[in-house]
Design a protein around this motif. Structure first.
Motif, PDB file in Angstrom:
ATOM      1  N   LEU A   1      63.428  48.966  22.673  1.00  0.00           N
ATOM      2  CA  LEU A   1      62.549  49.339  21.572  1.00  0.00           C
ATOM      3  C   LEU A   1      62.015  50.764  21.761  1.00  0.00           C
ATOM      4  O   LEU A   1      61.859  51.234  22.894  1.00  0.00           O
ATOM      5  N   PRO A   2      61.723  51.463  20.670  1.00  0.00           N
ATOM      6  CA  PRO A   2      61.325  52.880  20.778  1.00  0.00           C
ATOM      7  C   PRO A   2      60.084  53.129  21.639  1.00  0.00           C
ATOM      8  O   PRO A   2      60.028  54.109  22.379  1.00  0.00           O
ATOM      9  N   SER A   3      59.071  52.270  21.536  1.00  0.00           N
ATOM     10  CA  SER A   3      57.819  52.512  22.253  1.00  0.00           C
ATOM     11  C   SER A   3      57.751  51.827  23.605  1.00  0.00           C
ATOM     12  O   SER A   3      56.675  51.791  24.217  1.00  0.00           O
ATOM     13  N   TYR A   4      58.874  51.293  24.076  1.00  0.00           N
ATOM     14  CA  TYR A   4      58.866  50.598  25.361  1.00  0.00           C
ATOM     15  C   TYR A   4      58.389  51.520  26.480  1.00  0.00           C
ATOM     16  O   TYR A   4      57.506  51.173  27.266  1.00  0.00           O
ATOM     17  N   GLY A   5      58.968  52.703  26.573  1.00  0.00           N
ATOM     18  CA  GLY A   5      58.590  53.635  27.630  1.00  0.00           C
ATOM     19  C   GLY A   5      57.135  54.052  27.545  1.00  0.00           C
ATOM     20  O   GLY A   5      56.442  54.150  28.563  1.00  0.00           O
TER      21      GLY A   5
ATOM     22  N   ARG B   1      56.856  45.795  33.875  1.00  0.00           N
ATOM     23  CA  ARG B   1      58.282  45.932  34.141  1.00  0.00           C
ATOM     24  C   ARG B   1      58.620  47.265  34.799  1.00  0.00           C
ATOM     25  O   ARG B   1      59.613  47.379  35.516  1.00  0.00           O
ATOM     26  N   ALA B   2      57.810  48.291  34.572  1.00  0.00           N
ATOM     27  CA  ALA B   2      58.110  49.617  35.111  1.00  0.00           C
ATOM     28  C   ALA B   2      58.053  49.635  36.634  1.00  0.00           C
ATOM     29  O   ALA B   2      58.810  50.364  37.286  1.00  0.00           O
ATOM     30  N   THR B   3      57.156  48.844  37.218  1.00  0.00           N
ATOM     31  CA  THR B   3      56.972  48.872  38.669  1.00  0.00           C
ATOM     32  C   THR B   3      57.166  47.514  39.329  1.00  0.00           C
ATOM     33  O   THR B   3      57.205  47.438  40.557  1.00  0.00           O
ATOM     34  N   GLY B   4      57.276  46.459  38.534  1.00  0.00           N
ATOM     35  CA  GLY B   4      57.382  45.124  39.101  1.00  0.00           C
ATOM     36  C   GLY B   4      56.048  44.537  39.524  1.00  0.00           C
ATOM     37  O   GLY B   4      55.994  43.425  40.054  1.00  0.00           O
TER      38      GLY B   4
ATOM     39  N   PRO C   1      60.293  54.780  32.897  1.00  0.00           N
ATOM     40  CA  PRO C   1      60.304  54.220  31.541  1.00  0.00           C
ATOM     41  C   PRO C   1      60.352  55.275  30.441  1.00  0.00           C
ATOM     42  O   PRO C   1      60.847  55.000  29.340  1.00  0.00           O
ATOM     43  N   LEU C   2      59.853  56.476  30.732  1.00  0.00           N
ATOM     44  CA  LEU C   2      59.853  57.508  29.696  1.00  0.00           C
ATOM     45  C   LEU C   2      61.262  58.010  29.384  1.00  0.00           C
ATOM     46  O   LEU C   2      61.459  58.714  28.395  1.00  0.00           O
ATOM     47  N   ALA C   3      62.246  57.655  30.234  1.00  0.00           N
ATOM     48  CA  ALA C   3      63.629  57.988  29.901  1.00  0.00           C
ATOM     49  C   ALA C   3      64.036  57.299  28.603  1.00  0.00           C
ATOM     50  O   ALA C   3      64.821  57.843  27.809  1.00  0.00           O
ATOM     51  N   ASN C   4      63.507  56.094  28.378  1.00  0.00           N
ATOM     52  CA  ASN C   4      63.748  55.401  27.113  1.00  0.00           C
ATOM     53  C   ASN C   4      63.186  56.204  25.940  1.00  0.00           C
ATOM     54  O   ASN C   4      63.840  56.365  24.904  1.00  0.00           O
TER      55      ASN C   4
ATOM     56  N   ASP D   1      47.879  52.591  40.243  1.00  0.00           N
ATOM     57  CA  ASP D   1      47.902  53.947  40.814  1.00  0.00           C
ATOM     58  C   ASP D   1      49.319  54.467  40.989  1.00  0.00           C
ATOM     59  O   ASP D   1      49.503  55.545  41.544  1.00  0.00           O
ATOM     60  N   ARG D   2      50.307  53.716  40.534  1.00  0.00           N
ATOM     61  CA  ARG D   2      51.692  54.160  40.619  1.00  0.00           C
ATOM     62  C   ARG D   2      51.972  55.228  39.573  1.00  0.00           C
ATOM     63  O   ARG D   2      51.359  55.248  38.503  1.00  0.00           O
TER      64      ARG D   2
END
Length: 271
Positions: free
Chosen positions: A199-203, A50-53, A221-224, A215-216
């Motif tokens: 959810l807390p660990s999503y990021g 989900r982070a990059t599609g 996601p870490l904003a979550n 390689d992206r």
């Protein structure tokens, strides 16, 4: 600065004296990662990141190892910080009552949280590197560190509201299960649900999967993770300040004369 150094030193010493946590660190983390690697199937699975599609293909053993490592460090750091905070709660109140600066105590607790999370995260990633080479090891360390910090802050948060270590451990275990189980792209059919983004660990999981198989370098996601960390830390901070607030009684000369009975009589007499 001296007050902070003393408090930080004693805080780190208290963490180092927790033998159960040290045993769990030495045995539980590598055991969990090893079991995930050896038991899960190495068959390639496509999953949507989900982070990059992107839709990368990865071995089930590696995906399970990432999810298991996040679960292991979350439980360990959460329990470690909860236990340390519970054991020092009464002493912290006595220190602040004696005039010890609360800012130094708070800074010392944050230092202990960062040190514990960094140690456990580095140890877990080192074990994962024994079995496979992720595309971006540095990003993987950052992802595991984010999960450790969130659950460490959660441990501090729960220590201010739960009465004992058993209750804290159960709460951390159940939260970790509810958090990570629905996100596993292999075992859960809900892994693509938009609700998992809350959810807390999503990021952390999205960043770890990204680091392992692409390689992206998307840190969005870490904003979550930062939001959860900030929220838990602010509530724990407010609760700590409230519980360690020293109520000073008014000097005898500043109290209204006559005592409570006479003041009450005066109030009723004016009616």
């Amino acid at each position: 600065m001296t007050a902070y150094r003393i408090a930080a030193g004693y805080g780190l010493l208290a963490l180092a004296k927790n033998r159960l946590a040290l045993i769990l660190l030495a045995v539980f983390v590598p055991l969990w990662i090893t079991v995930a690697k050896t038991v899960a199937t190495p068959e390639l699975f496509p999953f949507r990141l989900r982070a990059t599609g992107q839709v990368p293909h990865a071995g089930g053993d590696k995906i399970t190892m990432i999810s298991g490592s996040l679960n292991a460090v979350s439980l360990l750091v959460g329990f470690w910080m909860f236990s340390a905070a519970r054991r020092t709660a009464a002493f912290d109140r006595r220190l602040t009552a004696a005039g010890y600066p609360r800012g130094a105590l708070l800074a010392a607790k944050l230092t202990a949280l960062l040190a514990t999370a960094a140690l456990v995260s580095a140890y877990a990633v080192a074990w994962m590197l024994l079995y496979w080479r992720p595309r971006q090891p540095g990003l993987l360390v950052l992802a595991v560190l984010a999960a450790s910090l969130i659950y460490g802050a959660m441990g501090l948060f729960l220590s201010l509201f739960l009465p004992g270590e058993v209750e804290g451990m159960v709460a951390i275990i159940m939260t970790s299960i509810i958090d990570l189980a629905p996100q596993n792209p292999i075992a859960a059919t809900t892994a693509n649900s938009p609700l998992i983004a809350w959810l807390p660990s999503y990021g952390s999981l999205q960043t770890a999967l990204q680091a392992g198989f692409t390689d992206r370098q998307t840190l969005t996601p870490l904003a979550n993770s930062l939001a959860w960390l900030a929220a838990l830390s602010l509530v724990a901070l407010a609760a700590f300040l409230r519980r360690t607030h020293v109520h000073t009684a008014a000097p005898p000369g500043d109290r209204p004369p006559g005592g409570p009975l006479r003041r009450a009589a005066g109030v009723f007499g004016r009616r």
